[in-house]
Write an enzyme that holds these catalytic residues in place. Structure first.
Site, PDB file in Angstrom:
ATOM      1  N   ASP A 113     -26.215  29.639 -68.410  1.00  8.87           N
ATOM      2  CA  ASP A 113     -26.599  28.342 -67.867  1.00  8.87           C
ATOM      3  C   ASP A 113     -27.971  27.865 -68.344  1.00  8.87           C
ATOM      4  OD1 ASP A 113     -24.257  27.789 -66.539  1.00  8.87           O
ATOM      5  OD2 ASP A 113     -24.913  28.588 -64.614  1.00  8.87           O
ATOM      6  N   TYR A 171     -21.851  24.118 -59.857  1.00 11.05           N
ATOM      7  CA  TYR A 171     -22.677  25.007 -59.059  1.00 11.05           C
ATOM      8  C   TYR A 171     -24.088  24.481 -58.866  1.00 11.05           C
ATOM      9  CZ  TYR A 171     -20.453  29.340 -57.690  1.00 11.05           C
ATOM     10  OH  TYR A 171     -19.712  30.270 -57.049  1.00 11.05           O
TER      11      TYR A 171
HETATM   12 CU   LIG Z   1     -19.855  32.051 -57.436  1.00  7.51          CU
END
Ligand SMILES: [Cu+2]
Ligand SMILES: *[C@@H]1O[C@H](CO)[C@@H](O)[C@H](O)[C@H]1NC(C)=O
Ligand SMILES: *[C@@H]1O[C@H](CO)[C@@H](O)[C@H](O)[C@H]1NC(C)=O
Length: 679
Positions: free
Chosen positions: A325, A412
């Site tokens: 990420d 997320y």
């Molecule tokens: Cu997760």
């Protein structure tokens, strides 16, 4: 309305008086300012002249000044010139990654180097937007949508890096820089991640900006929109939970001070920086020692060096989903504005962040990217009730100062906290929330499932896929100075032999201190044996003679479950151990390497430490890897409650005594607390 508003006033800790006031307007570690980012853009554009139209700005950051220069400036900021402001820029031109060092005062490019190894920098936001745009216009894609009966105005797509799976090419330049594209259907919900459009494999060459892979493996069931929403304005579930408003206010104002990027609070003083790849950067964290009457350095620099997320569905459509990420998208440029009153308490102070983004290296502002606040949770930080020989209870309130940033990487959200305590501890926490990555399925009940679905059926037609989150923190600890060593204090069981002792006990435990001489001595999987891990300053001792130190208190220990020879595991080899120690090296900044996108695992923390360099009595860097294996459950739907992990840096024989005994109790009893009304 039965609202009981709890008002708590936090009084400034009596410790805070000593804070020195230096102007940090020109602090050498300040992140690049908007005008500096604009200047970098124009210096580079001028340098490349006509070819600037093909130039892409992938990473622009402060070029960290040499540590001795920073420390010298810090010791007498008024008498010393700050080190020159320099920037690092990694740009891409004609399929080449160019590393530039720019001097901001003279406006010159000091050095220019072409990266010849594998891997690429983070994707730019520009090229991600373009890749999505061309996908949505791609005729076979539009046809696939029509065949599925989907309305193009509700189709949303996003980039999902494709990783590296052993492909090789004749020449370095032949390797395409490819991202995969996944699409979702927003019809009827704001939670579009719960409605994936499955069965498509789409690859976009980011340099050529064209679709190089397209496969429609067929229509898959799409979960329905009903029940997926979590927004207050569109909630369609009955309200069954009644929470009272609870507010905490500081009517005397905050007990901390922010001067530029330098934050002072209680016994702490530190610098809050920002980087478009890693996000928040905490530097020069020093703690006041009442006995020595001086600020003592603890952490020269700390940040999240990588965040690795790998999904465990080995199918053709999912296998590649192993994401870096920070190294592929940028945890800093993915920071999202914090919402006052919900992301941070009412007493928070906010700070903005700026990075070099779209279009082509221009300044992008993230308003309220940081918040800083004092926290009183109602906990105690130390107490004793003397009941046996006297009658009193003495305690000090659990107060701390928190610096927070939230990065949103697609579905997320990661909440990154640095919490400073008057006990001298720094607690580092990561909170995971957001929306699961799911796959559509025809199953509506667990009993129908016969084979491994690689996830949990979290609601009808929806599989929440198993996955991992691994974070690596790079911690350049300078415990009371840069010359440090790393000590493992092992707790070992001893057997008492009958002949030597006339006591009926058969065993006891004691400690064995082992100073790590080299990198391989330091590498540790925590939890395999009871131990403490301490960075000490071998040149400094307390009055009773203990070596001053700070321990890293790990959270839950997690080790990788993938095979060591699996491609993503090789690239994320920094997850192999929880603790690593390296000698300080300015170029070793990210555990996944400088070029994480399509990296081949040849420039990772694991490779560097294989050199087994000496780390005793040196400027050392600790790298801590923590992880969470995530088996999704129904409560993660439609949105995940915060899942937390973290560790603590705790003084260990650093102070002569508990530093929090020097503070008076907070006068919370004087504040306006309305007791709950009688029922
Ligand atoms: Cu997760
Ligand atoms: C597609 O969605 C848009 C936006 O909601 C709507 O205006 C349009 O009528 C829809 N088209 C069809 C064919 O349903
Ligand atoms: C510093 O790190 C770089 C990148 O890993 C490496 O090439 C170089 O040899 C290192 N220098 C030392 C002195 O270890």
């Amino acid at each position: 309305m039965s609202t009981s508003r709890l008002k708590i006033q936090l009084f400034i800790l009596s410790l805070s008086i000593f804070i020195s006031t230096i102007s940090s307007r020109t602090h050498p570690l300040d992140p690049l300012t908007p005008s500096e980012i604009t200047r970098i853009q124009s210096i580079i554009n001028n340098h490349f002249g006509d070819s600037k139209r093909n130039l892409n700005f992938h990473y622009v950051a402060l070029d960290e000044p040499e540590k001795p220069a920073v420390l010298k400036w810090l010791s007498s900021p008024s008498a010393t010139l700050p080190p020159p402001r320099r920037a690092t820029a990694i740009v891409r031109l004609n399929k080449q990654n160019l590393e530039l060092t720019i001097d901001l005062s003279s406006g010159t490019i000091l050095s220019k180097k072409t990266h010849s190894g594998f891997g690429y920098q983070m994707m730019t936001i520009d090229e991600q937007n373009l890749a999505v745009k061309i996908t949505k216009k791609y005729v076979p894609f539009v046809k696939s949508m029509t065949q599925r009966g989907l309305n193009m105005s509700h189709v949303e797509c996003s980039t999902f890096t494709g990783g590296w799976y052993g492909q090789t090419y004749e020449a370095r330049e032949d390797e395409p820089r490819v991202t995969k594209i996944l699409c979702f259907y927003s019809e009827g919900t704001s939670n579009l991640y719960m409605r994936p459009i499955d069965g498509l494999i789409i690859g976009v060459d980011l340099d050529a900006m064209k679709i190089v892979e397209y496969k429609d493996t067929g229509k898959a069931p799409m979960p329905k929109a009903e029940g997926t929403d979590y927004r207050d304005e569109s909630l369609r579930v009955p309200v069954g939970l009644d929470l009272k408003d609870t507010a905490i206010s500081q009517s005397d104002g905050p007990g901390f001070k922010i001067d530029g990027h330098v934050v002072s609070w209680a016994n702490w003083k530190f610098h809050v920086g920002y980087d478009m790849r890693v996000g928040p950067v905490i530097s020069l964290a020093s703690v006041y020692d009442v006995d020595q009457k001086r600020q003592r350095l603890v952490l020269y620099k700390g940040y999240v060096s990588e965040l690795f997320v790998s999904y465990q569905d080995p199918s053709e459509e999912w296998y590649y989903k192993t994401f870096f990420d920070c190294g592929e998208w940028g945890c800093g440029q993915s920071a999202t504005s914090l919402a006052p009153f919900s992301d941070c308490p009412p007493n928070a102070v906010f700070m903005d962040a700026f990075f070099s983004g779209p279009p082509r290296g221009s300044v992008v502002k993230i308003p309220n990217a940081f918040c800083v606040f004092e926290r009183y949770t109602g906990d105690t930080m130390w107490r004793h009730a003397e009941t046996e020989f006297d009658e009193f209870t003495e305690a000090r309130q659990g107060v701390s100062l928190v610096v927070r940033m939230a990065a949103t990487l697609g579905n997320y959200d990661y909440i990154m906290d640095w919490e400073f305590k008057p006990t001298g501890s720094i607690k580092v926490e990561i909170g995971l929330s957001g929306v699961l990555e799911v796959r559509g399925t025809s199953y509506t009940h667990k009993d129908q499932i016969k084979d491994d679905q690689h996830g949990t059926l979290i609601v009808d037609n929806t599989i929440g896929t198993y996955h991992d989150h691994f974070l690596n923190y790079r911690l350049d600890l300078d415990v009371d100075g840069p010359i440090n060593s790393f000590v493992k204090t092992k707790l070992v069981t001893k057997r008492i032999s009958d002949t030597a002792h006339r006591v009926p006990r058969k065993s006891y435990w004691t400690v064995q201190h082992e100073t790590a001489a080299t990198e391989l001595d330091a590498r540790t999987r925590v939890g395999s044996q009871p131990a403490e891990f301490t960075v000490v300053n071998p040149e400094k001792r307390t009055r009773p003679g203990n070596t001053v130190g700070y321990s890293l208190v790990p959270g839950t220990a997690t080790v990788p479950l993938l095979s060591g020879d699996d491609y993503p595991q090789t690239r994320a080899a920094f997850t192999n151990y929880n603790l690593w120690v390296t000698p300080y090296n300015k170029s070793e900044r990210f555990a996944s390497g400088l070029y994480a996108f399509q990296s081949r695992g040849d420039d990772t923390l694991a490779v560097w430490t294989d050199k087994n360099r000496e780390i005793e009595k040196r400027d050392i860097v600790v790298w801590y890897t923590m992880g969470i294996h995530h088996v999704p459950c129904q409560e993660d739907f439609p949105i995940m409650p915060l899942l937390k992990g973290g560790f603590e840096l705790k003084p260990t024989n650093f102070f002569e005594r508990n530093p929090y005994v020097y503070a008076k109790p907070l006068k919370l009893s004087n504040s306006t607390i309305s007791p709950p009304a009688a029922p």
